[in-house]
Scaffold this active site. Structure first.
Site, PDB file in Angstrom:
ATOM      1  N   GLY A  78       0.837  -1.194   0.000  1.00 31.66           N
ATOM      2  CA  GLY A  78       0.000   0.000   0.000  1.00 31.66           C
ATOM      3  C   GLY A  78       0.868   1.237   0.000  1.00 31.66           C
ATOM      4  O   GLY A  78       1.873   1.301   0.717  1.00 31.66           O
ATOM      5  N   GLY A  94       0.012   6.605   3.152  1.00 33.39           N
ATOM      6  CA  GLY A  94      -1.301   7.170   3.424  1.00 33.39           C
ATOM      7  C   GLY A  94      -2.459   6.246   3.121  1.00 33.39           C
ATOM      8  O   GLY A  94      -3.619   6.616   3.306  1.00 33.39           O
ATOM      9  N   GLY A  99      -3.109   3.447   4.711  1.00 30.53           N
ATOM     10  CA  GLY A  99      -3.654   2.880   5.930  1.00 30.53           C
ATOM     11  C   GLY A  99      -3.046   1.553   6.339  1.00 30.53           C
ATOM     12  O   GLY A  99      -3.655   0.805   7.120  1.00 30.53           O
ATOM     13  N   LYS A 100      -1.822   1.262   5.863  1.00 32.16           N
ATOM     14  CA  LYS A 100      -1.178  -0.020   6.213  1.00 32.16           C
ATOM     15  C   LYS A 100      -0.976  -0.152   7.719  1.00 32.16           C
ATOM     16  O   LYS A 100      -1.337  -1.168   8.328  1.00 32.16           O
ATOM     17  CB  LYS A 100       0.179  -0.148   5.521  1.00 32.16           C
ATOM     18  CG  LYS A 100       0.143  -0.243   4.027  1.00 32.16           C
ATOM     19  CD  LYS A 100       1.496  -0.640   3.467  1.00 32.16           C
ATOM     20  CE  LYS A 100       2.624   0.308   3.882  1.00 32.16           C
ATOM     21  NZ  LYS A 100       2.422   1.682   3.397  1.00 32.16           N
ATOM     22  N   SER A 101      -0.375   0.874   8.328  1.00 38.01           N
ATOM     23  CA  SER A 101      -0.078   0.796   9.760  1.00 38.01           C
ATOM     24  C   SER A 101      -1.356   0.687  10.581  1.00 38.01           C
ATOM     25  O   SER A 101      -1.422  -0.082  11.553  1.00 38.01           O
ATOM     26  CB  SER A 101       0.729   2.017  10.201  1.00 38.01           C
ATOM     27  OG  SER A 101       1.976   2.081   9.537  1.00 38.01           O
ATOM     28  N   GLU A 143       7.279  -0.913   6.631  1.00 39.77           N
ATOM     29  CA  GLU A 143       8.295  -0.351   5.728  1.00 39.77           C
ATOM     30  C   GLU A 143       9.477  -1.310   5.586  1.00 39.77           C
ATOM     31  O   GLU A 143      10.627  -0.980   5.873  1.00 39.77           O
ATOM     32  CB  GLU A 143       8.754   1.025   6.207  1.00 39.77           C
ATOM     33  CG  GLU A 143       7.679   2.088   6.146  1.00 39.77           C
ATOM     34  CD  GLU A 143       7.125   2.311   4.741  1.00 39.77           C
ATOM     35  OE1 GLU A 143       7.833   2.003   3.761  1.00 39.77           O
ATOM     36  OE2 GLU A 143       5.980   2.784   4.625  1.00 39.77           O
ATOM     37  N   LYS A 169      42.937  -1.985  31.872  1.00 42.84           N
ATOM     38  CA  LYS A 169      43.610  -3.162  32.454  1.00 42.84           C
ATOM     39  C   LYS A 169      43.637  -3.099  33.974  1.00 42.84           C
ATOM     40  O   LYS A 169      43.304  -4.077  34.656  1.00 42.84           O
ATOM     41  CB  LYS A 169      45.041  -3.276  31.912  1.00 42.84           C
ATOM     42  CG  LYS A 169      45.151  -3.481  30.420  1.00 42.84           C
ATOM     43  CD  LYS A 169      46.585  -3.764  30.000  1.00 42.84           C
ATOM     44  CE  LYS A 169      47.548  -2.646  30.364  1.00 42.84           C
ATOM     45  NZ  LYS A 169      47.216  -1.375  29.685  1.00 42.84           N
ATOM     46  N   THR A 171      41.755  -1.366  36.027  1.00 45.86           N
ATOM     47  CA  THR A 171      40.393  -1.484  36.557  1.00 45.86           C
ATOM     48  C   THR A 171      39.941  -2.934  36.547  1.00 45.86           C
ATOM     49  O   THR A 171      39.312  -3.419  37.493  1.00 45.86           O
ATOM     50  CB  THR A 171      39.433  -0.627  35.723  1.00 45.86           C
ATOM     51  OG1 THR A 171      39.850   0.740  35.766  1.00 45.86           O
ATOM     52  CG2 THR A 171      38.005  -0.730  36.245  1.00 45.86           C
TER      53      THR A 171
END
Length: 459
Positions: free
Chosen positions: A28, A31, A33-35, A138, A372, A374
């Site tokens: 699609g 805009g 409307g897929k989501s 996407e 080293k 540390t």
């Protein structure tokens, strides 16, 4: 339910492999409307099924518009966005999940997830194996940035059916994006408005979707012969529970025993405006799971390793040997907790422990300011926290700076010297040589060849 046909009754979309699924493609243009279609479907699935039965992994490369409403959904087992910087770890974790599911099937002699779940109903001690649905928004952008993930998705499309791992790929146009493996194994296709007859023909075999004009209008084509024109449900409208069917406000009041009425205002509003119906649904699901003590989905991958890790968070119980009366005596291997191991393929993180009895000597390499000193201090503190001075003792020789000698006050430290103390260094070398000779004699006397064997023999 997936959507409402423009001709009347609701259309029930079933992603199960015995009906419309398991894998599919959604096309699609921007805009169309897929989501919104995917969000309504995910919310519908979450309302119908427990997190014990269905989990989701959401991959959103469109500014998290798909992902954002579901961040607290108990069914969410993981997510990826265009802001992520650890995609490789998540790829390993997804491969690990597929392998883990295959091992479970092999262990219990099950052909597929359906047989495994039937056996688990008879034997609840078996590990849960919910259906796992991957939804990509996407996909073209995702594939462009992370082409290596295509191999993992081909694996899912090829072998995910029996393992209960299903995929839904959403893109503006499938041409040049969807691989042959994905196209061959896609059992359903949702096509919203597309830009050209060719795009519609590629997904549906006809030009119908090229002439859609309404957002949310979609053609659904499935392998079982289903072909429907639908108007997808929209879950982004404001949630107004105080309104009746005709849109008028319905007064709700608390009535006391004396007949006094106190108006109640439902919590429909939030800071910044009204909640959407989708947000209200997710909140309701979260509360229901908390009330019923239904655990959320098991994460498919762990969070990235922190930039800093507190040593005491790795120690057993987070306590030092002073709080372990049972461990201050007896045979205790000199094991140091060095850090946290990230194992994405095994879907776990665990402490890295160096057992000097089992693993032997330890060599440490690193350039200047790489950490080293540390590291060595953490090793020594770890041993000092988990062993008494009678179990572990330190003799420190330092040839740069004063980092190690700052630990000289520890009761475990027998001696410490640096390159600016040649006499002390000489005495330390002599002391260690004499100690080595004495231990050889003691080991020979008891017929042992190691400190562990010597202690086990009562030395």
């Amino acid at each position: 339910t997936c959507a409402l046909p423009i001709y009347g009754k609701s259309f029930y979309f079933d992603i199960h492999e015995k009906k419309h699924g398991p894998h599919g493609l959604v096309a699609g243009m921007s805009g169309s409307g897929k989501s919104e279609l995917a969000q309504s479907w995910i919310a519908s699935m979450a309302l119908q099924f427990s997190p014990r039965d269905v989990n989701f992994i959401l991959v959103d490369f469109k500014g998290t518009s798909l992902l954002q409403p579901f961040l607290t959904l108990p069914h969410l087992a993981g997510y990826i966005s265009n802001l992520d910087t650890d995609i490789d770890r998540k790829l390993l974790a997804l491969d690990g999940e597929m392998e883990h599911r295959q091992r479970l099937l092999d262990q219990y002699g099950a052909r597929d997830i359906l047989e495994y779940q039937r056996r688990r109903r008879r034997d609840p001690s078996m590990e849960e194996m919910p259906f796992l649905i991957l939804v990509f928004d996407e996909f073209a952008e995702f594939k462009l940035q992370f082409p290596d993930f295509t191999r993992a998705l081909d694996h899912v499309f090829r072998g995910g059916r029996s393992l209960g791992v299903y995929s839904v790929l959403m893109t503006q146009k499938p041409s040049g994006v969807v691989t042959e493996q994905m196209n061959a194994n896609a059992a359903f296709r949702w096509c919203l408005q597309v830009q050209s007859d060719a795009d519609s023909r590629e997904l549906l075999g006809n030009t119908d979707a090229a002439y859609i004009r309404n957002p949310g209008r979609v053609y659904v084509k499935c392998e079982d012969g289903t072909y429907e024109c639908l108007q997808a449900y929209y879950a982004g409208a404001p949630y107004l529970p105080e309104r009746g069917a005709a849109g008028e406000a319905v007064p709700v009041s608390l009535v006391s025993l004396t007949g006094e009425r106190r108006p109640l205002v439902p919590p429909a509003r939030r800071a910044g405006g009204l909640r959407s119906q989708l947000e209200a649904v997710v909140e309701r699901i979260v509360r229901h799971c908390e009330r019923r003590e239904i655990p959320p989905a098991k994460p498919i991958w762990q969070e990235k390793l922190p930039k800093e890790q507190e040593l005491f968070s790795l120690l057993p119980g987070g306590k030092s040997w002073e709080a372990w009366p049972l461990r201050t005596k007896g045979l205790t291997p000199p094991a140091a907790f060095l850090g946290l191991v990230d194992d994405p393929a095994g879907q776990r993180q665990f402490p890295l422990v160096h057992n000097f009895w089992r693993d032997g000597h330890l060599a440490l390499y690193g350039m200047t300011v790489s950490g080293k000193t540390t590291f060595l201090k953490s090793l020594l503190v770890s041993l000092a926290c988990t062993h008494t001075p009678g179990q572990v003792q330190f003799y420190l020789a330092e040839f740069g700076g004063f980092g190690l000698r700052s630990m000289e006050a520890f009761p475990h430290v027998g001696a410490a010297a640096g390159n600016d103390e040649p006499e002390t260094l000489g005495g330390l070398a002599k002391l260690l040589g004499e100690e080595l000779d004495q231990r050889k004699k003691r080991f020979r006397k008891l017929g042992t060849g190691s400190l562990q064997a010597y202690l086990e023999a009562g030395g």
